[in-house]
Scaffold this active site. Structure first.
Site, mmCIF file in Angstrom:
data_model
loop_
_atom_site.group_PDB
_atom_site.id
_atom_site.type_symbol
_atom_site.label_atom_id
_atom_site.label_comp_id
_atom_site.label_asym_id
_atom_site.label_seq_id
_atom_site.Cartn_x
_atom_site.Cartn_y
_atom_site.Cartn_z
ATOM 1 N N HIS A 82 80.577 48.619 3.741
ATOM 2 C CA HIS A 82 79.355 48.445 3.063
ATOM 3 C C HIS A 82 78.288 49.747 3.273
ATOM 4 O O HIS A 82 78.507 50.394 4.414
ATOM 5 C CB HIS A 82 78.394 47.122 3.584
ATOM 6 C CG HIS A 82 77.422 46.813 2.369
ATOM 7 N ND1 HIS A 82 77.925 45.996 1.342
ATOM 8 C CD2 HIS A 82 76.445 47.291 1.876
ATOM 9 C CE1 HIS A 82 76.657 45.933 0.572
ATOM 10 N NE2 HIS A 82 76.036 46.531 1.031
ATOM 11 N N ASP A 161 69.657 36.862 -0.911
ATOM 12 C CA ASP A 161 69.687 38.229 -1.245
ATOM 13 C C ASP A 161 69.635 38.699 -2.599
ATOM 14 O O ASP A 161 68.974 39.492 -3.216
ATOM 15 C CB ASP A 161 71.091 38.947 -0.627
ATOM 16 C CG ASP A 161 70.930 40.324 -0.551
ATOM 17 O OD1 ASP A 161 69.964 40.957 0.008
ATOM 18 O OD2 ASP A 161 71.879 41.122 -1.054
ATOM 19 N N SER A 183 69.744 42.315 4.419
ATOM 20 C CA SER A 183 70.614 42.393 3.263
ATOM 21 C C SER A 183 71.879 42.449 3.120
ATOM 22 O O SER A 183 72.864 41.747 2.629
ATOM 23 C CB SER A 183 69.715 43.442 2.105
ATOM 24 O OG SER A 183 70.480 43.775 1.154
ATOM 25 N N LYS A 187 75.138 39.346 3.530
ATOM 26 C CA LYS A 187 76.344 39.142 2.718
ATOM 27 C C LYS A 187 77.596 39.568 3.418
ATOM 28 O O LYS A 187 78.424 38.713 3.278
ATOM 29 C CB LYS A 187 76.083 40.439 1.760
ATOM 30 C CG LYS A 187 75.093 40.397 0.721
ATOM 31 C CD LYS A 187 75.199 41.545 -0.455
ATOM 32 C CE LYS A 187 74.916 42.759 -0.209
ATOM 33 N NZ LYS A 187 72.992 43.011 -0.011
#
Ligand code: URA
Length: 436
Positions: A82, A161, A183, A187
């Site tokens: 990410h 989120d 955030s 996930k």
């Protein structure tokens, strides 16, 4: 729940208890807290911050606001990457199929554009027929069968989120270390990963403007990731200059396919290979980073990830014929124009921030929660620092909706470039690796 008293407490810099944080996420997700009150809380957090216990409570409450994926036991580790967001940052697109070909399972839950930074989901939405909103059962089925999926938060997957992300984008509350940590990690924890590689960007177009801030964010996420049983590492990468030569939703999909066909720009290829190599080491599939890089590069060169990409997008509803037809076009925008160099020289600066602002102004990003995105606009053929451009050579090309827009964008883009007679010193793309 008396949400007003929680806003006031945070405004005064008080510490919230885990039960209060769990309550606010539960009520917000259920639609019982209006956006204006949540926006006030986000701004209070932006200025007052959250301590480690509060950040952990927020992250876990957000993870638990929807399904947490459970994968069947299988020899393929479950991994993901990410990024904290940048301009031209399309690494996730070629990386997911590459990782699947390297023997991983990749349940990538991504986000939309935030501020001037692009979002993986907005890019994928430019593919005809492609669906990013998938039920948990379909995510698991596709990951088991294809090896990778790239999808978004939904009402059932990290819904807290999904709602908070859009609100932060519209209220100027994105660049906050605890809010970014919660955030991203909510996930990633909902994906039940074995290992995660983070690409934490620093520089003019990043949420963390300095390397020191990026390091701080990386360390927070790494520490919480490990605490939650997820082997987590971070790459700190430069976001003063756009990644690759294209920025804008569809243009980035096109460049991602180029990368999978080994025709893409070197900086993009470097980050894709590096991210894969770290995950190979983190999961002990490779003994050293050097060996892992060789393996990842050979896999990319083999063409298997390019075929895997088609398999992935078709599994998510893409119309392959329409996609290939679109891919063959040089531009899908109504008007195209170029910014040309006035003399032969070296590019010494290419400001990603200006390019990001231009793309947002062209309609490629959002100014409000419900802004409609134009997927075809953007900037490509970007000349990068250190490159020599001939007189009247291209500094970049603009894709817009009409000639007036092209003209305005070209004028603005002039401020993004600086040139010099001497070749400027090279700045490394990857500045640091943070292991723990
Ligand atoms: N990416 C995310 O998913 N969340 C953020 O807050 C920033 C980047």
């Amino acid at each position: 729940m008396n949400f007003l008293s929680l806003i006031e407490a945070k405004r005064e810099g008080k510490i919230l208890a885990p039960e209060q944080i769990q309550g606010l996420i539960r009520e917000f997700t259920a639609g019982k807290i209006p956006d204006y009150q949540m926006a006030a809380m986000l701004m209070a957090i932006f200025f007052r911050g959250l301590n480690t216990a509060e950040t952990t409570a927020l992250t876990l409450a957000m993870r638990d606001s929807g399904h947490v994926l459970k994968f069947p036991k299988d020899e393929r580790p479950v991994v993901d990457k990410h990024s904290t967001g940048g301009i031209g940052d399309k690494v996730s697109l070629p990386l997911a199929p590459l990782l699947a070909c390297l023997g991983f399972r990749v349940p990538m839950i991504s986000g939309r554009g935030l501020g001037i930074t692009g979002g993986t989901l907005d890019k994928l939405d430019s593919i005809p027929g492609f669906k990013t909103l998938l039920p948990a059962a379909q995510i698991i089925k596709q990951v088991q069968k294809v090896g990778c999926v790239i999808c978004g938060q939904t009402k059932h997957m990290v819904p807290a989120d999904q709602k908070k992300y859009a609100l932060r984008d519209a209220t100027g509350t994105v660049p906050s270390i605890p809010l970014i940590t919660a955030s991203i990690l909510s996930k990633k924890l909902a994906e039940s990963l074995d290992a995660l590689i983070l690409d934490v960007k620093f520089g003019g177009a990043a949420f963390m403007q300095t390397k020191a801030e990026a390091r701080k964010l990386a360390k927070e996420m790494i520490s919480l990731g490990h605490e939650c049983g997820m082997n987590t590492r971070a790459i700190l990468s430069d976001m003063n200059t756009p990644l690759g030569r294209a920025a804008g939703n569809w243009l980035e999909v096109k460049e991602s396919v180029d990368c999978l066909e080994n025709k893409g720009p070197n900086d993009l290829r470097e980050l894709v290979i590096d991210s894969a190599a770290h995950l190979l080491v983190q999961t002990r599939k490779a003994k050293s980073l050097a060996a892992a890089r060789v393996w990842a590069e050979a896999c990319l060169n083999s063409g298997a990830p390019r075929a895997k990409w088609d398999e992935m997008i078709v599994a998510q509803g893409a119309d392959l014929k329409a996609f290939n037809k679109k891919l063959a076009l040089d531009s899908t925008a109504k008007a195209v124009g170029e910014l040309k160099a006035q003399k032969s020289s070296y590019v010494s600066k290419c400001d990603a921030r200006v390019i990001g602002q231009v793309i947002r102004d062209l309609g490629g990003g959002r100014l409000a929660k419900d802004s409609q995105i134009n997927y075809d606009v953007g900037v490509d053929k970007i000349a990068k620092p250190g490159e020599c451009v001939e007189k009247y050579g291209t500094l970049c090309r603009v894709h817009a909706t009409n000639a007036n827009q092209v003209e305005a964008a070209v004028a603005q883009l002039k401020t993004a470039f600086e040139i010099s007679v001497q070749r400027p010193a090279k700045t490394p793309l990857v500045a640091e690796i943070i292991l723990r």
